[in-house]
Structure formats: C-alpha cells, structure tokens
Design a protein around this motif. Sequence first.
Motif, mmCIF file in Angstrom:
data_model
loop_
_atom_site.group_PDB
_atom_site.id
_atom_site.type_symbol
_atom_site.label_atom_id
_atom_site.label_comp_id
_atom_site.label_asym_id
_atom_site.label_seq_id
_atom_site.Cartn_x
_atom_site.Cartn_y
_atom_site.Cartn_z
ATOM 1 N N MET A 1 -5.364 -21.893 -35.947
ATOM 2 C CA MET A 1 -4.098 -21.262 -35.591
ATOM 3 C C MET A 1 -3.664 -21.836 -34.241
ATOM 4 N N ASN A 2 -2.446 -22.360 -34.205
ATOM 5 C CA ASN A 2 -1.954 -22.903 -32.941
ATOM 6 C C ASN A 2 -1.184 -21.835 -32.161
ATOM 7 N N ASP A 3 -0.694 -22.232 -31.007
ATOM 8 C CA ASP A 3 -0.028 -21.302 -30.087
ATOM 9 C C ASP A 3 1.202 -20.654 -30.724
ATOM 10 N N ASP A 4 2.003 -21.454 -31.456
ATOM 11 C CA ASP A 4 3.209 -20.892 -32.080
ATOM 12 C C ASP A 4 2.855 -19.882 -33.166
ATOM 13 N N GLN A 5 1.831 -20.160 -33.931
ATOM 14 C CA GLN A 5 1.422 -19.199 -34.959
ATOM 15 C C GLN A 5 0.944 -17.899 -34.309
ATOM 16 N N PHE A 6 0.164 -18.018 -33.257
ATOM 17 C CA PHE A 6 -0.355 -16.837 -32.564
ATOM 18 C C PHE A 6 0.787 -16.012 -31.968
ATOM 19 N N LYS A 7 1.660 -16.697 -31.205
ATOM 20 C CA LYS A 7 2.777 -15.969 -30.569
ATOM 21 C C LYS A 7 3.717 -15.369 -31.613
ATOM 22 N N GLY A 8 3.933 -16.086 -32.712
ATOM 23 C CA GLY A 8 4.791 -15.570 -33.777
ATOM 24 C C GLY A 8 4.216 -14.317 -34.409
ATOM 25 N N THR A 9 2.913 -14.319 -34.621
ATOM 26 C CA THR A 9 2.257 -13.136 -35.193
ATOM 27 C C THR A 9 2.362 -11.949 -34.246
ATOM 28 N N ILE A 10 2.115 -12.200 -32.966
ATOM 29 C CA ILE A 10 2.216 -11.120 -31.971
ATOM 30 C C ILE A 10 3.645 -10.568 -31.928
ATOM 31 N N ARG A 11 4.624 -11.456 -31.937
ATOM 32 C CA ARG A 11 6.016 -11.001 -31.876
ATOM 33 C C ARG A 11 6.381 -10.197 -33.125
ATOM 34 N N ASN A 12 5.880 -10.630 -34.274
ATOM 35 C CA ASN A 12 6.147 -9.908 -35.514
ATOM 36 C C ASN A 12 5.547 -8.504 -35.452
ATOM 37 N N VAL A 13 4.322 -8.388 -34.982
ATOM 38 C CA VAL A 13 3.657 -7.078 -34.894
ATOM 39 C C VAL A 13 4.367 -6.176 -33.891
ATOM 40 N N THR A 14 4.726 -6.725 -32.722
ATOM 41 C CA THR A 14 5.431 -5.892 -31.736
ATOM 42 C C THR A 14 6.795 -5.467 -32.265
ATOM 43 N N GLY A 15 7.420 -6.322 -33.085
ATOM 44 C CA GLY A 15 8.696 -5.945 -33.707
ATOM 45 C C GLY A 15 8.532 -4.773 -34.658
ATOM 46 N N LYS A 16 7.424 -4.782 -35.407
ATOM 47 C CA LYS A 16 7.161 -3.658 -36.315
ATOM 48 C C LYS A 16 6.933 -2.366 -35.522
ATOM 49 N N ILE A 17 6.213 -2.500 -34.414
ATOM 50 C CA ILE A 17 5.966 -1.321 -33.566
ATOM 51 C C ILE A 17 7.281 -0.810 -32.984
ATOM 52 N N GLU A 18 8.099 -1.753 -32.525
ATOM 53 C CA GLU A 18 9.386 -1.374 -31.931
ATOM 54 C C GLU A 18 10.288 -0.720 -32.973
ATOM 55 N N GLN A 19 10.302 -1.263 -34.180
ATOM 56 C CA GLN A 19 11.112 -0.672 -35.237
ATOM 57 C C GLN A 19 10.595 0.737 -35.573
ATOM 58 N N GLY A 20 9.280 0.887 -35.647
ATOM 59 C CA GLY A 20 8.699 2.211 -35.922
ATOM 60 C C GLY A 20 9.031 3.217 -34.840
ATOM 61 N N ALA A 21 8.955 2.759 -33.579
ATOM 62 C CA ALA A 21 9.299 3.657 -32.465
ATOM 63 C C ALA A 21 10.762 4.050 -32.545
ATOM 64 N N GLY A 22 11.618 3.088 -32.920
ATOM 65 C CA GLY A 22 13.056 3.397 -33.068
ATOM 66 C C GLY A 22 13.295 4.396 -34.175
ATOM 67 N N ASN A 23 12.528 4.294 -35.253
ATOM 68 C CA ASN A 23 12.657 5.259 -36.356
ATOM 69 C C ASN A 23 12.272 6.657 -35.893
ATOM 70 N N ILE A 24 11.136 6.742 -35.167
ATOM 71 C CA ILE A 24 10.649 8.047 -34.703
ATOM 72 C C ILE A 24 11.594 8.646 -33.675
ATOM 73 N N ALA A 25 12.070 7.797 -32.744
ATOM 74 C CA ALA A 25 12.921 8.302 -31.661
ATOM 75 C C ALA A 25 14.376 8.417 -32.072
ATOM 76 N N GLY A 26 14.706 7.890 -33.240
ATOM 77 C CA GLY A 26 16.103 7.936 -33.680
ATOM 78 C C GLY A 26 16.987 6.994 -32.879
ATOM 79 N N LYS A 27 16.443 5.873 -32.475
ATOM 80 C CA LYS A 27 17.182 4.885 -31.669
ATOM 81 C C LYS A 27 17.490 3.652 -32.534
ATOM 82 N N PRO A 28 18.707 3.544 -33.057
ATOM 83 C CA PRO A 28 19.062 2.409 -33.916
ATOM 84 C C PRO A 28 18.947 1.058 -33.183
ATOM 85 N N GLY A 29 19.163 1.043 -31.884
ATOM 86 C CA GLY A 29 19.053 -0.200 -31.113
ATOM 87 C C GLY A 29 17.624 -0.721 -31.117
ATOM 88 N N TRP A 30 16.650 0.178 -30.968
ATOM 89 C CA TRP A 30 15.240 -0.223 -31.005
ATOM 90 C C TRP A 30 14.871 -0.738 -32.405
#
Length: 121
Positions: A1-30
């Motif tokens: 796994m190279n740097d781009d694959q690693f960073k891409g995976t991390i960004r994808n996971v943080t995006g899922k967390i951010e989307q989940g937090a937006g769902n819970i908090a009712g924040k469409p922007g998140w």
Amino acid sequence: MNDDQFKGTIRNVTGKIEQGAGNIAGKPGWQADGIVDQIAGSAQHAYGAVKDAVRGAIDDAPTLADRGGAQLRATAEQAKDAAQRGGVAVRASVEDSPVLWAAAAAIGAYALAWAIHGRHD
C-alpha cells in the motif's frame, strides 16, 4: 500500500465518521462534507492503486522483455533449422530428378510471364 492508498483510505473513513456525526447531529453540511470526503478518499485510494500497478509494470518490463527476447530467439532458431532442413530436402530432390525440376521451373516462368504481361491470346 502506497501513501496515496493509505491517505485515501483514511480520508474515506473520516468522511464516513463525519457523515454519521452529521446524521446524528442533524447537520446537513457535515453530512455533505462527509460524502465529499468519502468520494475524494476513494478516488485517492484508486489513484494510488493505479500508481502501484504502473510501477509494477515498469519494474517487470525488463524481465518480460528478456523472456520475450529469449522466446523470439528460440523461434528464430527453429525457423532457421526448418529452412535448412527444407533446403537440404529440395537439393536432394533436384539432384534425384533434375529434368522434373527443370520442367517445373519452365512452367512456373511461363505462368509468371503470362500473368505479368497479361497476354491471354
């Protein structure tokens, strides 16, 4: 796994967390930011995978060329041997029946001349 694959995976996971937090908090922007990060992370991961594949192909190219060159040399050697055997067989046939070969050559020359000059009268 190279740097781009690693960073891409991390960004994808943080995006899922951010989307989940937006769902819970009712924040469409998140939620939207989370989806954007997931898409960007997936794209970056795919880019890294392509980079790895291209790098692997470049690294393997000399080995493949050597193998291909060896196969071409072997095939050329086989063709040369077959041509030599064919030449020996033709020479023996000509020596065994020269009149037949002379007649065949004369007929072939006449057919070629007839085809080239187009005189079919």
